[in-house]
Scaffold this active site. Sequence first.
Site, PDB file in Angstrom:
ATOM      1  N   SER A   1      14.454 -35.251 -31.314  1.00 33.56           N
ATOM      2  CA  SER A   1      13.328 -35.542 -30.435  1.00 33.56           C
ATOM      3  C   SER A   1      12.829 -36.961 -30.667  1.00 33.56           C
ATOM      4  O   SER A   1      13.101 -37.569 -31.715  1.00 33.56           O
ATOM      5  CB  SER A   1      12.196 -34.536 -30.695  1.00 33.56           C
ATOM      6  OG  SER A   1      12.642 -33.216 -30.493  1.00 33.56           O
TER       7      SER A   1
ATOM      8  N   THR B   1      11.525 -38.963 -34.364  1.00 34.78           N
ATOM      9  CA  THR B   1      11.951 -38.268 -35.577  1.00 34.78           C
ATOM     10  C   THR B   1      12.638 -39.187 -36.585  1.00 34.78           C
ATOM     11  O   THR B   1      12.916 -38.757 -37.699  1.00 34.78           O
ATOM     12  CB  THR B   1      12.891 -37.103 -35.225  1.00 34.78           C
ATOM     13  OG1 THR B   1      13.931 -37.576 -34.371  1.00 34.78           O
ATOM     14  CG2 THR B   1      12.132 -35.988 -34.523  1.00 34.78           C
TER      15      THR B   1
ATOM     16  N   LYS C   1      15.497 -41.590 -35.800  1.00 32.35           N
ATOM     17  CA  LYS C   1      16.929 -41.859 -35.598  1.00 32.35           C
ATOM     18  C   LYS C   1      17.249 -43.334 -35.828  1.00 32.35           C
ATOM     19  O   LYS C   1      18.206 -43.675 -36.523  1.00 32.35           O
ATOM     20  CB  LYS C   1      17.328 -41.422 -34.185  1.00 32.35           C
ATOM     21  CG  LYS C   1      17.089 -39.950 -33.893  1.00 32.35           C
ATOM     22  CD  LYS C   1      17.574 -39.557 -32.519  1.00 32.35           C
ATOM     23  CE  LYS C   1      16.746 -40.190 -31.422  1.00 32.35           C
ATOM     24  NZ  LYS C   1      15.348 -39.721 -31.418  1.00 32.35           N
ATOM     25  N   THR C   2      16.446 -44.216 -35.257  1.00 31.26           N
ATOM     26  CA  THR C   2      16.682 -45.647 -35.450  1.00 31.26           C
ATOM     27  C   THR C   2      16.470 -46.051 -36.902  1.00 31.26           C
ATOM     28  O   THR C   2      17.204 -46.884 -37.449  1.00 31.26           O
ATOM     29  CB  THR C   2      15.753 -46.454 -34.526  1.00 31.26           C
ATOM     30  OG1 THR C   2      15.946 -46.013 -33.177  1.00 31.26           O
ATOM     31  CG2 THR C   2      16.049 -47.937 -34.621  1.00 31.26           C
TER      32      THR C   2
ATOM     33  N   HIS D   1     -18.377 -18.279 -26.598  1.00 31.90           N
ATOM     34  CA  HIS D   1     -16.949 -18.273 -26.280  1.00 31.90           C
ATOM     35  C   HIS D   1     -16.109 -18.559 -27.535  1.00 31.90           C
ATOM     36  O   HIS D   1     -15.171 -17.815 -27.843  1.00 31.90           O
ATOM     37  CB  HIS D   1     -16.683 -19.338 -25.210  1.00 31.90           C
ATOM     38  CG  HIS D   1     -15.277 -19.357 -24.704  1.00 31.90           C
ATOM     39  ND1 HIS D   1     -14.905 -18.810 -23.504  1.00 31.90           N
ATOM     40  CD2 HIS D   1     -14.128 -19.867 -25.247  1.00 31.90           C
ATOM     41  CE1 HIS D   1     -13.605 -18.984 -23.329  1.00 31.90           C
ATOM     42  NE2 HIS D   1     -13.106 -19.626 -24.373  1.00 31.90           N
ATOM     43  N   GLU D   2     -16.474 -19.607 -28.266  1.00 34.25           N
ATOM     44  CA  GLU D   2     -15.712 -19.947 -29.473  1.00 34.25           C
ATOM     45  C   GLU D   2     -15.939 -18.918 -30.572  1.00 34.25           C
ATOM     46  O   GLU D   2     -15.026 -18.639 -31.361  1.00 34.25           O
ATOM     47  CB  GLU D   2     -16.088 -21.343 -29.967  1.00 34.25           C
ATOM     48  CG  GLU D   2     -15.954 -22.453 -28.943  1.00 34.25           C
ATOM     49  CD  GLU D   2     -14.605 -22.492 -28.290  1.00 34.25           C
ATOM     50  OE1 GLU D   2     -13.604 -22.084 -28.924  1.00 34.25           O
ATOM     51  OE2 GLU D   2     -14.527 -22.921 -27.119  1.00 34.25           O
TER      52      GLU D   2
END
Length: 654
Positions: free
Chosen positions: A216, A219, A221-222, A437-438
């Site tokens: 993704s 993450t 890669k480079t 509500h919470e």
Amino acid sequence: MNEDKDPQGQGPGGSPGGPNPWMKSLMVWGGIFLALLLVVSMFGQAGQTPGQSIRYSEFRDRVAAGSVKDVQIASNQITGTMKNGDTFATVPIAGDTSLTTLLDESGVSYSGKEADQPNVILYLLIQSLPFILILGIAFFALRQVQKGGGAGGAMGFGKSKAKLLTEKQGRVTFDDVAGIDEAREELEEIVEFLRDPRRFSKLGGQIPKGALLVGSPGTGKTLLARAIAGEAGVPFFTISGSDFVEMFVGVGASRVRDMFEQAKKNAPCIVFIDEIDAVGRHRGHGLGNSNDEREQTLNQLLVEMDGFEANEGIIIIAATNRPDVLDPALLRPGRFDRQVVVPVPDIDGREKILAVHMKKVPLAPDVNSRTLARGTPGFSGADLANLVNEAALLAARRNKRLVAMQEFEDAKDKVMMGAERRSMVMTDDEKKMTAYHEAGHALVSLREPASDPIHKATIIPRGRALGMVMRLPERDNYSYHRDKMHADLAVSMGGRVAEELIFGHDKVSSGASSDIQYATTLARNMVTKWGMSEKLGPLQYEQQQEGYLGYGGSQRTMGSDETNKLIDAEIKGLVESAHARATAILAGETDKLHLLAQAMLEYETLTGDEIRDLLDTGKIDRPDAPATPTARPVRGSAIPRAGKRFGGEAAAGA
């Protein structure tokens, strides 16, 4: 990460001791400018006249009128001065012998002069100027061809745009890569190949030709590719997949050939192609015919990677987050021998990544990276770097010398849920409804054994939500059990049920819209994907199309009309069952619901421990309690709430 640039400011094949290309360009353009000035000056001098040009008849009239003071007569031109000081020039008419008589009668002083001789050098230069210009253009083009035409030259549009990086400054090694141990181990072997190829070749092993990094965005890669180059100490070429394809036919294939030619000269080396899906997409799909520019570029890349001519010592490392669209010929062994998955880090990986980024930040003693790792499930390495940076910025704005845990918590809330919206105003009734509500979400979550522990509950609006209950898992969840899903469904309905019990059926708000959306999606997945319906059985009723979910993928329901009706009925049954579970919990503990809602109104934000203490002892031991609830500013907005996700990835309800 440092900018990918050669410290000497040169690309592959450059000469550190040669002239500065910028200075050479400046000298060329300066010479062109001076040449233009010379031409303009010469033409200006050639076209100059001693004075105002007039007709010969007009000249005679002026002489007869006594306006002329003196004249100079040549065989090809007559010049003179008027009595008012103006100068003039005219061309005499051959055979006019009466001019001197006229001048004598008018009392004009006159004299003779030699005819102007043309400048032979100037004449020849003007005549040869077009030929000189043509020769100059031809010479410039020839120079470009002889020196290979750099990527930015006039003849260099077919040259590779790959940059040769050196790691003398900002060198990246595997010590800078954390949280993706398996991917790192896969690539460490490539480093060993580059360092000591004989160790493997004597046993018949061959160096891998390519490695494809799949993961993704964010993450690392480079970063992994740069770490390989930093560890191996070999030349490292980097290029993006989009740099190959241009509007000119054949340019992409030419750049691929040139890139491999440069790599051969620097072998052993690494060529890193970022976002290879821009050029490596499946042939024959999408717009265009089978001979379009992108597919020609891909064909040339396939041949160069594994064709008749061996490219010894060149390792291709490519990165993509769309492996599903790549051409099968590109993925086979011999081209990309290894496909290394770079996943989103787990809780241990997130802790290691945070430790790497926290080295650059002065930390307070109360900072706990393990707690932060628990609270950031699903975060990539880039997300965690952004979290540390946001915490440092918050500490700087608060004029602190150290970054404390409070700044990290605030930064995490900002990244996950948005910034606080303290300028919004709503009525007391709307704020009261938000608190209940919470409180309903929080109370149902505490009473459901399979639910994740509560980390924080707040009615301070963030982003699009007016309030939220955040739950954090004890560990990363890679699969979910049926009891956990039913518990999440019940928690998602807790806010709506609390409004129904306290304010009545007619006063229910639109605040549960996101809760209903989450519950419906979860119930649909349980029925159509995970086989958790007794009536429909363990079958898959939805199929993914066009990619994979999260990158443009779509879902299609399979089955007859009767099956679709049964699916809808099962989904409705699961959600209504969760509503009934939440109602049973809250109806039996209405006093706890009131207690928790009043505490939310007073404190606005409660931690999970404070909520549990309040329900157990009936009080909260906090020194910073306000004198009265009404003394605090009213925050929020009377807009429909957009709540956060439940489960182990984000907030549990809004």
